[in-house]
Each structure stands twice: as C-alpha cells, then as structure tokens.
Design a protein around this motif. Sequence first.
Motif, PDB file in Angstrom:
ATOM      1  N   LEU A  41       0.681  -1.493   0.004  1.00  0.00           N
ATOM      2  CA  LEU A  41      -0.007  -0.627   0.247  1.00  0.00           C
ATOM      3  C   LEU A  41       1.202   1.472   0.492  1.00  0.00           C
ATOM      4  O   LEU A  41       0.804   2.110  -1.270  1.00  0.00           O
ATOM      5  N   PRO A  42       1.726   1.695   1.226  1.00  0.00           N
ATOM      6  CA  PRO A  42       2.704   2.796   0.490  1.00  0.00           C
ATOM      7  C   PRO A  42       3.154   2.433  -0.102  1.00  0.00           C
ATOM      8  O   PRO A  42       3.648   3.119  -1.457  1.00  0.00           O
ATOM      9  N   ARG A  43       3.946   1.482  -1.290  1.00  0.00           N
ATOM     10  CA  ARG A  43       4.384   1.708  -2.162  1.00  0.00           C
ATOM     11  C   ARG A  43       3.640   1.993  -3.063  1.00  0.00           C
ATOM     12  O   ARG A  43       4.482   2.703  -4.278  1.00  0.00           O
ATOM     13  N   VAL A  49       1.463   8.685  -6.648  1.00  0.00           N
ATOM     14  CA  VAL A  49       2.497  10.243  -6.139  1.00  0.00           C
ATOM     15  C   VAL A  49       3.340  10.886  -7.332  1.00  0.00           C
ATOM     16  O   VAL A  49       3.423  11.679  -8.030  1.00  0.00           O
ATOM     17  N   ARG A  50       4.171   9.589  -7.906  1.00  0.00           N
ATOM     18  CA  ARG A  50       5.061  10.249  -8.788  1.00  0.00           C
ATOM     19  C   ARG A  50       4.446   9.795 -10.178  1.00  0.00           C
ATOM     20  O   ARG A  50       5.490  10.792 -11.025  1.00  0.00           O
ATOM     21  N   GLY A  51       3.598   9.472 -10.734  1.00  0.00           N
ATOM     22  CA  GLY A  51       3.087   9.132 -11.049  1.00  0.00           C
ATOM     23  C   GLY A  51       3.733   8.530 -12.701  1.00  0.00           C
ATOM     24  O   GLY A  51       3.492   7.631 -13.733  1.00  0.00           O
ATOM     25  N   LYS A  52       4.380   7.045 -11.573  1.00  0.00           N
ATOM     26  CA  LYS A  52       5.051   6.141 -11.901  1.00  0.00           C
ATOM     27  C   LYS A  52       3.793   5.012 -12.370  1.00  0.00           C
ATOM     28  O   LYS A  52       3.355   3.928 -13.627  1.00  0.00           O
ATOM     29  N   PHE A 107      -1.353  -3.806  -8.298  1.00  0.00           N
ATOM     30  CA  PHE A 107      -0.578  -3.637  -7.829  1.00  0.00           C
ATOM     31  C   PHE A 107       1.020  -4.215  -8.057  1.00  0.00           C
ATOM     32  O   PHE A 107       1.756  -4.134  -8.832  1.00  0.00           O
ATOM     33  N   LEU A 108       0.631  -5.135  -7.529  1.00  0.00           N
ATOM     34  CA  LEU A 108       1.621  -6.212  -7.119  1.00  0.00           C
ATOM     35  C   LEU A 108       1.765  -6.776  -8.470  1.00  0.00           C
ATOM     36  O   LEU A 108       3.129  -6.908  -8.600  1.00  0.00           O
ATOM     37  N   ALA A 109       0.950  -7.323  -8.706  1.00  0.00           N
ATOM     38  CA  ALA A 109       1.392  -7.113 -10.690  1.00  0.00           C
ATOM     39  C   ALA A 109       2.129  -6.518 -11.722  1.00  0.00           C
ATOM     40  O   ALA A 109       2.464  -6.486 -12.006  1.00  0.00           O
TER      41      ALA A 109
END
Length: 124
Positions: A41-43, A49-52, A107-109
Amino acid sequence: MAKTGTARTTLRRMAAFKALGRAVTAGARGGPSLGARLGALPRMIAATVRGKYDGGARTLAMAAAAAYIVSPIDLIPEGLFLALGLGDDAIMVAWLAGAVLSETERFLAWEARRDAIVPGEVVG
C-alpha cells in the motif's frame, strides 16, 4: 417495488462480502497474502504520486472513503439513526477493504511486470 430494490441491494452486499472473503484468503490459494498486500500500500501510493503507477483515481476514491469513515461529520447520522448510521459505515468499510485488496493485487502484478523488464538499448 421496494422489496425488489432491497433484494438487489442485499445481493450486491453479499457479492461484495464474498469477493472480500476470496481476496482475504487469496494468500492460501497462491495469490498475494494479506501482509504482502498491506505492505504494498505505501509503495502503491508513492508510485501513484510520482506518476509511475496509473492508480490515481482509484487511490483517490479509497482515500475519500477512508476520510468518510473517520469523519466526525459522519457521527451525526450515527447519533440520530443508530442502525442506518452504522450501516452506511459498514458498507463503506466493506467497499474500502475490497478496493484496497483488489488494487494492491493489481499493483503487485504491475510491480512484478515492471521488475521483469531489463533496462537497456536496442542495437540494430
């Protein structure tokens, strides 16, 4: 007519709780564990936020749901309409839990695909 709407709402809630149950037990079936999802979750937020990572709208919706749940303004319905006031919070908590589990799995995928890419140049 009201009974039909109530039945539909009940079915939707049951489906949401079943999906939540499947997501929580996914670690036992080979999917990411609950700990891995919560650790991501934090990652996920940082990458968004960084747009990645493209989870901006979903992350914003989850943040809004969390703010709604903890909002002191929401205490008024609980005080006046105890069952209804708590019911809307229970529905929001169930949605938020399902959304967090689903989005962290996504996200993990994404992270796994991104980590599998070897940086370099194509020489031709």
